[in-house]
Design an enzyme around this catalytic site. Structure first.
Site, short mmCIF file in Angstrom:
data_model
loop_
_atom_site.label_atom_id
_atom_site.label_comp_id
_atom_site.label_asym_id
_atom_site.label_seq_id
_atom_site.Cartn_x
_atom_site.Cartn_y
_atom_site.Cartn_z
N LYS A 22 52.80 8.54 35.80
CA LYS A 22 52.63 9.29 34.82
C LYS A 22 52.29 10.58 35.05
O LYS A 22 52.53 11.42 33.73
CB LYS A 22 50.80 8.19 35.17
CG LYS A 22 50.51 9.19 33.30
CD LYS A 22 49.27 8.53 33.27
CE LYS A 22 48.02 9.40 33.97
NZ LYS A 22 47.93 10.95 33.01
N ASN A 23 51.84 11.61 36.30
CA ASN A 23 51.79 12.81 36.06
C ASN A 23 52.65 13.08 36.63
O ASN A 23 52.88 14.67 36.07
CB ASN A 23 50.34 13.25 37.01
CG ASN A 23 49.18 12.33 36.71
OD1 ASN A 23 49.26 12.44 35.81
ND2 ASN A 23 48.35 12.78 37.68
N ARG A 93 45.03 15.56 27.34
CA ARG A 93 45.07 16.73 27.44
C ARG A 93 46.48 16.89 28.11
O ARG A 93 46.77 19.26 28.05
CB ARG A 93 43.71 17.35 28.08
CG ARG A 93 42.47 16.55 28.04
CD ARG A 93 41.92 17.01 29.58
NE ARG A 93 42.30 17.78 30.24
CZ ARG A 93 41.64 18.99 30.14
NH1 ARG A 93 41.22 19.71 29.00
NH2 ARG A 93 42.02 20.75 30.61
N CYS A 117 36.18 17.16 27.91
CA CYS A 117 36.80 15.64 27.92
C CYS A 117 35.89 14.73 28.92
O CYS A 117 34.90 15.80 29.40
CB CYS A 117 38.39 15.47 28.76
SG CYS A 117 38.18 15.56 30.23
N ARG A 122 37.02 20.71 31.39
CA ARG A 122 38.75 21.06 32.03
C ARG A 122 39.00 21.73 31.57
O ARG A 122 40.22 21.17 30.58
CB ARG A 122 39.30 19.87 32.08
CG ARG A 122 39.06 19.27 33.08
CD ARG A 122 39.16 17.05 32.38
NE ARG A 122 40.78 17.01 33.64
CZ ARG A 122 42.07 16.35 33.16
NH1 ARG A 122 41.00 15.09 32.38
NH2 ARG A 122 42.82 15.76 34.22
N VAL A 124 41.43 25.64 30.39
CA VAL A 124 43.43 25.62 30.39
C VAL A 124 42.91 27.36 30.53
O VAL A 124 44.23 28.07 30.44
CB VAL A 124 44.38 25.04 29.50
CG1 VAL A 124 44.04 23.79 29.12
CG2 VAL A 124 43.55 25.62 28.05
N ASP A 305 41.64 11.40 41.80
CA ASP A 305 42.81 10.18 40.66
C ASP A 305 42.02 8.20 41.76
O ASP A 305 42.25 7.06 40.71
CB ASP A 305 43.99 10.10 40.67
CG ASP A 305 43.65 11.22 39.20
OD1 ASP A 305 43.19 11.71 39.05
OD2 ASP A 305 45.08 11.41 38.59
N ARG A 397 46.21 3.89 28.98
CA ARG A 397 47.00 5.19 29.16
C ARG A 397 47.17 5.55 30.01
O ARG A 397 48.60 6.14 30.33
CB ARG A 397 45.92 6.52 29.20
CG ARG A 397 45.16 6.95 28.38
CD ARG A 397 44.29 8.18 28.04
NE ARG A 397 44.99 8.81 28.66
CZ ARG A 397 44.61 9.56 29.01
NH1 ARG A 397 43.08 9.94 28.73
NH2 ARG A 397 45.11 10.86 29.24
C1 UD1 Z 1 45.48 16.53 37.00
C2 UD1 Z 1 46.58 15.06 36.60
C3 UD1 Z 1 45.24 14.42 36.59
C4 UD1 Z 1 44.52 14.70 38.59
C5 UD1 Z 1 44.38 16.19 38.83
C6 UD1 Z 1 43.27 16.63 39.73
C7 UD1 Z 1 47.98 15.24 34.99
C8 UD1 Z 1 48.36 14.88 33.66
N1 UD1 Z 1 47.08 14.91 35.43
O1 UD1 Z 1 45.31 17.17 35.94
O2 UD1 Z 1 45.28 12.95 36.64
O3 UD1 Z 1 43.02 13.97 37.86
O4 UD1 Z 1 45.86 16.96 38.40
O5 UD1 Z 1 43.98 15.97 40.67
O6 UD1 Z 1 48.71 15.47 36.69
N2 UD1 Z 1 40.72 23.97 36.00
C9 UD1 Z 1 40.41 25.48 35.45
N3 UD1 Z 1 41.16 25.82 34.70
C10 UD1 Z 1 42.51 25.43 34.46
C11 UD1 Z 1 43.18 24.23 35.06
C12 UD1 Z 1 41.86 23.41 35.76
O7 UD1 Z 1 39.35 25.23 35.69
O8 UD1 Z 1 42.48 26.32 33.59
C13 UD1 Z 1 39.62 22.95 37.45
C14 UD1 Z 1 40.21 21.66 36.72
O9 UD1 Z 1 38.37 22.00 35.42
C15 UD1 Z 1 39.53 21.27 37.72
C16 UD1 Z 1 40.49 21.64 38.72
O10 UD1 Z 1 40.49 23.30 38.14
O11 UD1 Z 1 38.58 21.22 37.80
C17 UD1 Z 1 41.85 21.01 39.23
O12 UD1 Z 1 42.44 20.53 37.29
P1 UD1 Z 1 43.60 20.61 37.76
O13 UD1 Z 1 44.45 20.46 38.94
O14 UD1 Z 1 44.48 21.40 36.22
O15 UD1 Z 1 43.81 18.79 36.76
P2 UD1 Z 1 44.56 18.59 35.82
O16 UD1 Z 1 46.30 19.29 35.89
O17 UD1 Z 1 44.37 18.68 34.49
#
Ligand code: UD1
Length: 422
Positions: A22-23, A93, A117, A122, A124, A305, A397
């Site tokens: 998926k990811n 997301r 979420c 989380r 961006v 995960d 999902r």
């Molecule tokens: C991706 C995966 C998800 C997995 C996660 C961590 C996908 C579609 N999803 O989610 O399954 O659990 O990686 O391995 O690939 N953060 C910020 N600001 C940002 C971005 C991230 O503060 O702009 C923080 C997040 O809140 C979290 C950490 O960084 O605490 C890591 O998040 P991130 O690696 O970005 O997770 P996703 O990419 O959303």
């Protein structure tokens, strides 16, 4: 709403085929926006988040054709919208992954802010700051990230933390930028590598993927490509936790054991006997599992995960395990539901103490997020009597037909559709 009914207490035996990841599939589908040529993808898993992504891409004007089996063809030669609306983004997301490709190729994008979420805030912000460093003009208007740029320009970007989709989004933006981009503190996850390999097939110039420093030399245009999505290491790991909990002997085909080092070594410590081939994993369990401490970490560490599924295994292990979640602030919501099944778990902040019990007993529980759902399935397979899992849309999902695959392994599991239970 569909529910799952499980009669627990039976070992798993047999063979199952692992789906595409998926990811990896989600960013790869979004990469179709980077070219007017056709992208032919194989091993695109059939699951809800993929459907949502395809719906989003179709709304933007991408021609989407699902072929036989798990192939999908995409052609973005006539994109006529650049907006990812709230009703799609709020359910997934990862929709933020259209931001980089839209901005890079069309010079504009409007993507709804995802909002909070279940597993944490989380934000961006890293995606946005990175796009700004590449020359994007970004504002937040009416809940949307509104991005504009003439042509993005290469830059050195160091994210404050390791972010998986952040790295992917910035990599997709940088491939069409003018000049060289360096992504420092980049995510090393295999899914980032799979996306980079697709982009390279499309004509991108990328080196360093798989390390924390990715270098991208922008090109004028990308072209079509064919690509097969890598196997899902989290789905595979979930099946392995299941057999480690229930006992039995299973074989996973079309897997990628080389991406699963941390999970496999923890499962071996729990007592699972594992033998791997290039693309298959055989696993046998003939004892009560042993408790194993877990600390989540970015790749190549133990994946967040996999935390919930491994916790389900620890609930029935001999001994006490300490589980520390370092990536997300609120990722223990499965704990209360596992306790309803008889688990002995205490949570203090980011740490859970799991004291293994001899038996779980079936109950009605509620799925709260994607991987939490999988942990409840694992606990339900082990628990004596019947477990009903509600709200399994979370499971749908990210898992392709999990109950069908577990059925192939001999599990007594059944989907009760809302019609049956109305
Ligand atoms: C991706 C995966 C998800 C997995 C996660 C961590 C996908 C579609 N999803 O989610 O399954 O659990 O990686 O391995 O690939 N953060 C910020 N600001 C940002 C971005 C991230 O503060 O702009 C923080 C997040 O809140 C979290 C950490 O960084 O605490 C890591 O998040 P991130 O690696 O970005 O997770 P996703 O990419 O959303």
């Amino acid at each position: 709403m569909d529910r799952l009914s499980i009669s627990g207490g039976y070992p798993l035996h047999g063979e199952v085929v692992v789906s595409g990841a998926k990811n990896a599939a989600l960013p790869i589908l979004c990469a179709s926006l980077l070219t007017a040529d056709t992208l032919v993808l194989e091993q695109v898993p059939k699951l809800k988040d993929v459907d949502t992504t395809l719906r989003l891409l179709a709304e933007l004007g991408v021609k989407v054709t699902r072929g036989a089996g798990e192939s999908v063809t995409l052609c973005a030669d006539q994109v006529d919208r650049v907006q990812a609306p709230y009703d799609l983004v709020k359910t997934m997301r990862a929709s933020i992954l259209v931001l980089g490709p839209l901005l890079a190729r069309f010079g504009q994008a409007q993507v709804s802010l995802p909002g909070g979420c279940a597993i944490g805030q989380r934000p961006v912000d890293q995606h946005i700051q990175g796009m700004q460093a590449l020359g994007g003009e970004i504002s937040i208007e009416h809940g949307y990230v509104v991005a504009k740029a003439k042509r993005l320009k290469g830059a050195v970007i160091r994210t404050d933390m390791v972010t998986v989709t952040g790295t992917e989004n910035l990599m997709m933006a940088a491939v069409l930028a003018q000049g060289v981009t360096v992504l420092e503190n980049a995510a090393r996850e295999p899914e980032v590598v799979d996306l980079a390999e697709l982009l390279i097939k499309m004509g991108a110039k990328i080196t360093g993927h798989g390390t924390d420093r990715i270098v991208i030399e922008g090109v004028e245009r990308l072209h079509g490509a064919e690509h097969s999505v890598m196997p899902d290491r989290i789905e595979a790991g979930s099946f392995l936790c299941a057999v480690a909990a229930t006992g039995g002997h299973i074989r996973l085909c079309a897997a990628a054991p080389d991406t699963m080092g941390a999970t496999l070594s923890k499962l071996e410590m729990a007592g699972l006997q594992i033998s791997i081939d290039r693309d298959s994993i055989e696993a046998k369990m003939d004892q009560r599992p042993k408790a194993v401490d877990i600390r989540t970490h970015e790749y190549p560490g133990f994946a967040t995960d996999m935390q919930a599924q491994f916790m389900a295994l620890n609930t029935v292990a001999s001994g006490t395990a300490v589980v520390i979640e370092t990536i997300f602030e609120n990722r223990f919501m499965h704990v209360q539901e596992l306790i309803r099944l008889g688990a002995d778990i205490e949570v203090d902040g980011h740490t859970a103490i799991v004291r293994g019990v001899e038996h779980l007993s079936g109950a009605t529980v509620m799925a709260t997020d994607l991987r939490a759902s999988a942990s409840l399935v694992i606990a339900g397979l082990k628990a004596q009597g019947q477990t009903i899992i509600e709200r399994i849309y979370h499971l749908d999902r990210g898992y392709s037909q999990m109950e069908v695959k577990l059925g192939q392994l001999g599990a007594r599991i059944e989907r009760l559709s809302s019609r049956d239970t109305a």
